[in-house]
Design a protein around this motif. Structure first.
Motif, PDB file in Angstrom:
ATOM      1  N   GLY A  71       0.998  -1.228   0.088  1.00  0.00           N
ATOM      2  CA  GLY A  71      -0.007   0.037  -0.024  1.00  0.00           C
ATOM      3  C   GLY A  71       0.895   1.262  -0.162  1.00  0.00           C
ATOM      4  N   VAL A  72       0.438   2.320  -0.731  1.00  0.00           N
ATOM      5  CA  VAL A  72       1.001   3.802  -0.565  1.00  0.00           C
ATOM      6  C   VAL A  72       0.086   4.677   0.577  1.00  0.00           C
ATOM      7  N   LEU A  73       0.979   5.241   1.329  1.00  0.00           N
ATOM      8  CA  LEU A  73       0.603   6.244   2.203  1.00  0.00           C
ATOM      9  C   LEU A  73       0.950   7.396   2.021  1.00  0.00           C
ATOM     10  N   TYR A  74       0.104   8.290   1.335  1.00  0.00           N
ATOM     11  CA  TYR A  74       0.347   9.735   0.955  1.00  0.00           C
ATOM     12  C   TYR A  74       0.288  10.697   2.060  1.00  0.00           C
ATOM     13  N   THR A  75       1.437  11.530   2.199  1.00  0.00           N
ATOM     14  CA  THR A  75       1.540  12.474   3.459  1.00  0.00           C
ATOM     15  C   THR A  75       0.519  13.830   2.724  1.00  0.00           C
ATOM     16  N   HIS A  76       0.912  14.225   1.413  1.00  0.00           N
ATOM     17  CA  HIS A  76       0.156  15.324   0.921  1.00  0.00           C
ATOM     18  C   HIS A  76       0.674  15.305  -0.669  1.00  0.00           C
ATOM     19  N   HIS A  77       0.357  16.293  -1.350  1.00  0.00           N
ATOM     20  CA  HIS A  77       0.153  16.111  -2.938  1.00  0.00           C
ATOM     21  C   HIS A  77       1.466  16.940  -3.418  1.00  0.00           C
ATOM     22  N   HIS A  78       2.456  17.827  -2.663  1.00  0.00           N
ATOM     23  CA  HIS A  78       3.119  18.219  -3.292  1.00  0.00           C
ATOM     24  C   HIS A  78       4.140  17.297  -3.995  1.00  0.00           C
ATOM     25  N   THR A 151      -1.623   4.790  11.860  1.00  0.00           N
ATOM     26  CA  THR A 151      -2.389   5.828  12.477  1.00  0.00           C
ATOM     27  C   THR A 151      -1.864   7.157  11.797  1.00  0.00           C
ATOM     28  N   PRO A 152      -2.813   7.539  11.125  1.00  0.00           N
ATOM     29  CA  PRO A 152      -2.602   9.013  10.504  1.00  0.00           C
ATOM     30  C   PRO A 152      -2.559  10.062  11.458  1.00  0.00           C
ATOM     31  N   ILE A 153      -1.326  10.854  11.401  1.00  0.00           N
ATOM     32  CA  ILE A 153      -1.022  11.920  12.382  1.00  0.00           C
ATOM     33  C   ILE A 153      -1.175  13.298  11.778  1.00  0.00           C
ATOM     34  N   PRO A 154      -2.428  13.800  12.232  1.00  0.00           N
ATOM     35  CA  PRO A 154      -2.533  15.268  11.601  1.00  0.00           C
ATOM     36  C   PRO A 154      -1.528  16.308  11.900  1.00  0.00           C
ATOM     37  N   VAL A 155      -0.813  16.952  10.813  1.00  0.00           N
ATOM     38  CA  VAL A 155       0.075  17.960  11.061  1.00  0.00           C
ATOM     39  C   VAL A 155      -0.144  19.318  10.273  1.00  0.00           C
ATOM     40  N   MET A 156       0.426  20.291  10.529  1.00  0.00           N
ATOM     41  CA  MET A 156       0.065  21.420   9.515  1.00  0.00           C
ATOM     42  C   MET A 156       1.289  21.821   8.724  1.00  0.00           C
ATOM     43  N   HIS A 157       1.277  22.028   7.570  1.00  0.00           N
ATOM     44  CA  HIS A 157       2.391  22.244   6.599  1.00  0.00           C
ATOM     45  C   HIS A 157       2.137  23.879   5.929  1.00  0.00           C
ATOM     46  N   GLY A 158       2.331  24.876   6.745  1.00  0.00           N
ATOM     47  CA  GLY A 158       2.016  26.096   6.536  1.00  0.00           C
ATOM     48  C   GLY A 158       0.474  25.851   6.779  1.00  0.00           C
ATOM     49  N   VAL A 159      -0.340  26.318   5.798  1.00  0.00           N
ATOM     50  CA  VAL A 159      -1.774  26.343   5.949  1.00  0.00           C
ATOM     51  C   VAL A 159      -2.472  25.080   5.607  1.00  0.00           C
ATOM     52  N   LEU A 160      -1.864  24.096   4.917  1.00  0.00           N
ATOM     53  CA  LEU A 160      -2.244  23.126   4.461  1.00  0.00           C
ATOM     54  C   LEU A 160      -2.083  22.047   5.715  1.00  0.00           C
ATOM     55  N   PRO A 161      -3.335  21.296   6.029  1.00  0.00           N
ATOM     56  CA  PRO A 161      -3.341  20.052   6.898  1.00  0.00           C
ATOM     57  C   PRO A 161      -2.900  19.009   5.902  1.00  0.00           C
ATOM     58  N   TYR A 165       2.615   9.620   9.875  1.00  0.00           N
ATOM     59  CA  TYR A 165       2.021   8.131   9.779  1.00  0.00           C
ATOM     60  C   TYR A 165       2.756   7.556  10.838  1.00  0.00           C
ATOM     61  N   ARG A 166       2.140   6.828  11.892  1.00  0.00           N
ATOM     62  CA  ARG A 166       2.676   6.078  12.923  1.00  0.00           C
ATOM     63  C   ARG A 166       2.371   4.322  12.608  1.00  0.00           C
ATOM     64  N   VAL A 167       3.429   3.724  12.594  1.00  0.00           N
ATOM     65  CA  VAL A 167       3.219   2.038  12.556  1.00  0.00           C
ATOM     66  C   VAL A 167       4.020   1.593  13.686  1.00  0.00           C
ATOM     67  N   GLY A 168       3.095   1.025  14.623  1.00  0.00           N
ATOM     68  CA  GLY A 168       3.873   0.429  15.818  1.00  0.00           C
ATOM     69  C   GLY A 168       4.599   1.670  16.414  1.00  0.00           C
ATOM     70  N   ASP A 169       5.710   1.583  17.003  1.00  0.00           N
ATOM     71  CA  ASP A 169       6.324   2.635  17.760  1.00  0.00           C
ATOM     72  C   ASP A 169       7.211   3.366  17.208  1.00  0.00           C
ATOM     73  N   ILE A 170       7.089   3.557  15.690  1.00  0.00           N
ATOM     74  CA  ILE A 170       7.853   4.307  14.753  1.00  0.00           C
ATOM     75  C   ILE A 170       6.809   5.310  14.080  1.00  0.00           C
ATOM     76  N   ALA A 171       7.442   6.862  14.012  1.00  0.00           N
ATOM     77  CA  ALA A 171       6.486   7.561  13.334  1.00  0.00           C
ATOM     78  C   ALA A 171       7.196   8.476  12.195  1.00  0.00           C
ATOM     79  N   TYR A 172       6.771   8.762  11.132  1.00  0.00           N
ATOM     80  CA  TYR A 172       7.280   9.489  10.321  1.00  0.00           C
ATOM     81  C   TYR A 172       6.558  10.841   9.952  1.00  0.00           C
ATOM     82  N   ILE A 173       7.154  11.880  10.350  1.00  0.00           N
ATOM     83  CA  ILE A 173       6.403  13.328  10.061  1.00  0.00           C
ATOM     84  C   ILE A 173       7.324  14.021   9.143  1.00  0.00           C
TER      85      ILE A 173
END
Ligand code: ZN
Ligand code: ZN
Ligand code: ZN
Length: 263
Positions: A71-78, A151-161, A165-173
């Motif tokens: 599967g592919v998890l997209y953070t955002h569209h940039h 687990t999808p983790i909501p964060v802000m990228h400037g004004v863009l929500p 992503y967190r999988v187990g005890d590793i998170a990528y932000i």
């Protein structure tokens, strides 16, 4: 179940070296100063989950010998995060199935617009189009891909929500300059955090290094690796600026959670 994260690309949107740049980092011989566009690969149990199809996706897949993506998890569209979308075709061939894609509805809408030929809007097809199934995810609501819980983790990228992503005890932000209070709860008990740290100077849509260190301290993972690193940061020279349990990541780095996953 063990969780690992492979750093496919630790660079910013232009990559490092930047085309034509003669700065110290871009001319460096240190392989850790060669950074492809931002992407990581989570492996948990039998599932392999890709975060973003970077502009260097093909090169990253060849370098790491990846033959299967569940599967592919997209953070955002940039574009630095979606530019390799077309090369998902090869995984359609290898796996004989459509690729499952996850992201916020807004992100999926932008992917459809950017690659409209892959969604029924092609006048004349060339070498085929990626076959995908789009799944909109809700911020902060965990979802399953086969046996893996994400687990999808909501964060802000400037004004863009956008999402980490967190999988187990590793998170990528990646690509963030603000983490909302409610998202800190989703990051409790982390073993490893991978966090955006663009450069030394402040930026309107990314954490600079000082901000990233402060946020990483608050989150309090056992280990923090910084990513989305621009050419202003030189690996060896600037590593001296980092606290003991924080480091700059680099392409090819394999991170394994010492605790494994909750699922
Ligand atoms: Zn980016
Ligand atoms: Zn440079
Ligand atoms: Zn971005």
């Amino acid at each position: 179940m063990n969780v690992s994260l492979l750093m496919l690309g630790s660079g910013t949107s232009q990559g490092v070296p930047a085309i034509g740049c003669r700065c110290e980092t871009c001319l460096s011989d240190d392989p850790r100063d060669k950074r492809l566009r931002p992407s990581v690969l989570f492996t948990t149990g039998r599932s392999t989950l890709l975060v973003d199809t970077s502009s260097d996706f093909r090169q990253q897949m060849l370098r790491e010998g990846v033959r299967c993506i569940d599967g592919v998890l997209y953070t955002h569209h940039h574009f630095d995060h979606i530019g390799g979308f077309d090369d998902l075709r090869q995984f359609n061939f290898l796996q004989n199935t459509a690729m499952r894609i996850y992201g916020l509805q807004n992100t999926l809408d932008e992917v459809r617009l950017t690659f409209r030929y892959a969604f029924g809007d092609a006048l004349q097809l060339g070498g085929g189009v990626p076959s995908t199934i789009l799944h909109a995810v809700k911020p902060a609501i965990p979802f399953s891909i086969d046996a893996a819980t994400v687990t999808p983790i909501p964060v802000m990228h400037g004004v863009l929500p956008i999402l980490g992503y967190r999988v187990g005890d590793i998170a990528y932000i990646t690509d963030t300059n603000h983490i909302p209070e409610t998202s800190f709860q989703l990051l409790e008990g982390l073993d490893v955090l991978v966090l955006d740290a663009l450069r030394h100077k402040e930026h309107p849509t990314h954490f600079c290094l000082d901000e990233a260190i402060e946020i990483a301290r608050r989150i309090g993972a056992r280990k923090t690796w910084f990513t989305h690193i621009a050419h202003n940061i030189m690996h060896e020279r600037d590593s001296a600026l980092l606290p003991e349990n924080m480091d700059f990541s680099y392409d090819g780095l394999l991170i394994t959670s010492e605790r494994g996953s909750h699922d």
